[in-house]
Scaffold this active site. Structure first.
Site, PDB file in Angstrom:
ATOM      1  N   ASP A 232      12.431   3.582  38.148  1.00 53.87           N
ATOM      2  CA  ASP A 232      13.876   3.751  38.013  1.00 53.87           C
ATOM      3  C   ASP A 232      14.614   3.130  39.207  1.00 53.87           C
ATOM      4  O   ASP A 232      14.183   3.293  40.360  1.00 53.87           O
ATOM      5  CB  ASP A 232      14.153   5.262  37.962  1.00 53.87           C
ATOM      6  CG  ASP A 232      15.558   5.602  37.547  1.00 53.87           C
ATOM      7  OD1 ASP A 232      15.953   5.231  36.429  1.00 53.87           O
ATOM      8  OD2 ASP A 232      16.277   6.260  38.338  1.00 53.87           O
ATOM      9  N   GLU A 302      -6.503   0.261  43.110  1.00 56.81           N
ATOM     10  CA  GLU A 302      -7.639   1.154  43.408  1.00 56.81           C
ATOM     11  C   GLU A 302      -8.211   1.750  42.121  1.00 56.81           C
ATOM     12  O   GLU A 302      -9.278   2.342  42.144  1.00 56.81           O
ATOM     13  CB  GLU A 302      -7.186   2.319  44.300  1.00 56.81           C
ATOM     14  CG  GLU A 302      -6.778   1.915  45.692  1.00 56.81           C
ATOM     15  CD  GLU A 302      -6.035   3.062  46.394  1.00 56.81           C
ATOM     16  OE1 GLU A 302      -6.118   4.228  45.948  1.00 56.81           O
ATOM     17  OE2 GLU A 302      -5.350   2.764  47.387  1.00 56.81           O
TER      18      GLU A 302
END
Ligand code: NOJ
Length: 594
Positions: A232, A302
């Protein structure tokens, strides 16, 4: 009626190549992603507000429709001052929407059906009910707790003027002053910055603690198994040093363009594809935001699988937007220049050209979007005489009302054009039913803070957030078990309900389903795109070749006659078969076997 000279098959041959796919295989590069606005999608517990069990109950609808992924607007714990874009706890579900167990069930249900799930991340501001803000209020000026937000002393001898002249995007000042405390400095109580509502204080992204916290929030949801994040106000987190005054004004969606500045028929498209969708000023698009996205990119790396970050950034020109999706930053950015483009062949071609050239240059997929929870639905927008200005934000009963028939016809044509474009496309819940906005909501039911902060001058975005109709004629048109709906539905929603469109030839739902099926089967999303040479400068027709398909959108007043051997795969409206040669009427798009 006059007809244009019939094109021959040769007329549909490929011209300039506009886009060549990158050749990478991540799922989000060509995904069709469906936005669920949880409070208005489906209500599982009958309180009139949609929830996560409601989403789970409708996953088959999404699977049947043929989308690849779901993006859910916020469901986090929140006082709901801005419909959940005011987050009080980033790691929990608001009781309105269910529990973390309900979330896990929804996620499993989606994954079990092969649907990816993207959640909304709101990092520019928190709710004023967030524990950090409460701590900041209780702490002294200059304390570590205040350093997590944007607190400043006021101007003037008594500090009673705001620190600068910025306006809130929802209207009114962007600063609110605290209540006096004994340990206030010489100029009295401090002020805090809120680019949106008073209840949405901006976080201080220069503070490493804020960065660490949001990396931990990313990991919390990645560990639960989400496939990505829609970010956002991705262009707003870093503000220009010194927070300088700025004379401009921005509103939610149209940047600095005033009402009427972008007439639908204006032929003069800026060459950079700009449509007025950019936010300017010292609070937006600062270079410092990019380091944040580089660190988030590393966090996502990751994790196994292709997780993605999607920028909600109202940035123009598109070359600036492309900076958010450089190879080590986010993965996609909403293309608001396309959303705000007028229904004009030349301007649409320009936006498409520039979108591809800028995004291809950074090896990112171009995205396409026509509706979301912040703008008037495209069915209603295209029914207005003029698109642009504040009509994007909402339509009031006292405003000129859209032409419903014209709006639906153009919206379907625009959708079919959009779904023919390679890249990734975003759909907003209910557009597959051809839903218009509620354009006559009474003031008493409105909830958007922008309505209140502008004393009603902005109708606000409630009209595009009305609960979905699932069962035509049932109480609340089947939104939930009790018939309650947190906003009233317009009468027309009964006929547009999902159950009235399933399996019905020519319905908007079946048009979307067919187009999505073809898009997948023909591998349109990962295709090369070339303009159809003979129509590349047409003032009326947008025509291109993708994969084995020719897409022809007729925006002109005259029907467009198809080659005699044309094989129509899908059409956005009835074709003109009144003579031997089949013709595409005004405001209609077809896909042909190419
Ligand atoms: C953009 C969101 O889409 C909108 O709904 C919200 O009001 C603002 N950001 C503030 O979070």
């Amino acid at each position: 009626m006059t007809r244009t000279a019939p094109p021959t098959t040769d007329d549909l041959s490929a011209g300039a190549v506009v886009h060549t796919p990158a050749g990478n295989s991540e799922w989000w590069r060509d995904a069709v992603i469906y936005q669920v606005y949880p409070r208005s999608f489906a209500d599982g517990d009958g309180d009139g507000i949609g929830d996560l069990p409601g989403v789970t109950s409708k996953l088959d609808h999404l699977k049947q429709l043929g989308v690849d992924a779901v993006w859910l607007s916020p469901f986090y714990r929140s006082p709901q001052k801005d419909a959940g874009y005011d987050v009080a706890d980033y790691r929990d579900i608001d009781p309105l929407f269910g529990t973390l167990a309900d979330f896990d069930e929804m996620l499993d249900g989606a994954h079990g059906r092969g649907l990816k799930v993207i959640v909304d991340l709101v990092p520019n501001h928190s709710s004023d009910q967030h524990v950090w803000f409460q701590e900041a209020l209780a702490a002294a000026p200059g304390s570590a707790a205040r350093e997590r937000y944007m607190f400043r002393d006021g101007r003037g001898p008594a500090g009673d003027e705001p620190p600068n002249n910025w306006q809130s995007i929802f209207g009114g000042a962007a600063w609110t002053r605290l209540e006096p405390r004994e340990d206030d400095g010489p100029v009295g109580p401090q002020w805090y910055l809120h680019l949106f509502d008073t209840s949405q204080p901006d976080l201080n992204w220069e503070n490493p603690e804020v960065r660490e916290e949001f990396e931990a929030v990313l990991r919390f949801w990645l560990d639960r198994g989400v496939d990505g994040f829609r970010v956002d106000v991705a262009h707003g987190m870093i503000k220009a040093a010194g927070l300088p005054d700025w004379e401009g004004q921005v509103s939610m969606v149209e940047g600095t363009v005033a009402e009427g500045d972008v007439p639908a028929t204006d032929p003069g498209a800026p060459e950079d594809g700009s449509t007025g969708a950019g936010h300017n000023g010292p609070m937006f698009d600062q270079d410092g935001v990019h380091e944040i996205y580089r660190s988030w990119h590393r966090v996502l790396e990751e994790y196994p699988g292709d997780r993605c970050l999607v920028a909600e950034a109202w940035v123009e020109p598109l070359s600036r937007l492309a900076r958010y999706v450089r190879p080590d930053e986010m993965h996609q950015a909403f293309n608001f220049s396309f959303l705000t483009a007028p229904w004009d062949a030349a301007r649409l071609r320009t936006v498409v050209d520039v979108s591809y050239s800028t995004m291809d240059a950074v090896d990112a997929p171009t995205t396409w979007v026509l509706s979301n929870h912040d703008v008037v639905r495209h069915v209603s927008r295209f029914g207005l005489a003029e698109i642009g200005g504040r009509q994007l934000n909402g339509i009031a009963a006292t405003d000129p009302q859209p032409d419903a028939e014209l709006g639906l016809r153009r919206a379907r044509a625009a959708t079919l054009l959009m779904l023919g474009l390679p890249g990734s496309a975003y759909l907003y819940q209910g557009e597959e039913l051809g839903l218009p906005d509620h354009t006559a909501l009474p003031a008493e039911v409105r909830q958007d803070p922008s309505f209140f902060r502008t004393d009603g001058a902005e109708p606000g975005r409630d009209g595009c957030r009305v609960p979905l109709p699932w069962v035509g004629g049932a109480p609340g048109n089947g939104f939930g078990s009790t018939g309650k709906t947190w906003l009233p539905q317009p009468d027309v929603y009964a006929d547009l309900a999902a159950d009235r469109q399933y399996g019905v030839e020519g319905s908007t739902y079946e048009m979307y389903r067919t187009a999505l099926e073809l898009r997948r089967a023909e591998k349109v999303g990962g295709s090369t795109l070339s303009w159809v040479d003979a129509l590349a400068d047409s003032p009326d027709v947008v025509a291109f070749r993708v994969a084995g398909v020719v897409v022809l959108a007729n925006l002109g007043a005259e029907p467009l006659v198809l080659p005699a051997d044309a094989q129509v795969l899908v059409a956005s409206g009835d074709l003109d078969t009144s003579s031997d040669a089949v013709a595409v009427p005004s405001d209609t798009t077809v896909w042909l076997r190419g």
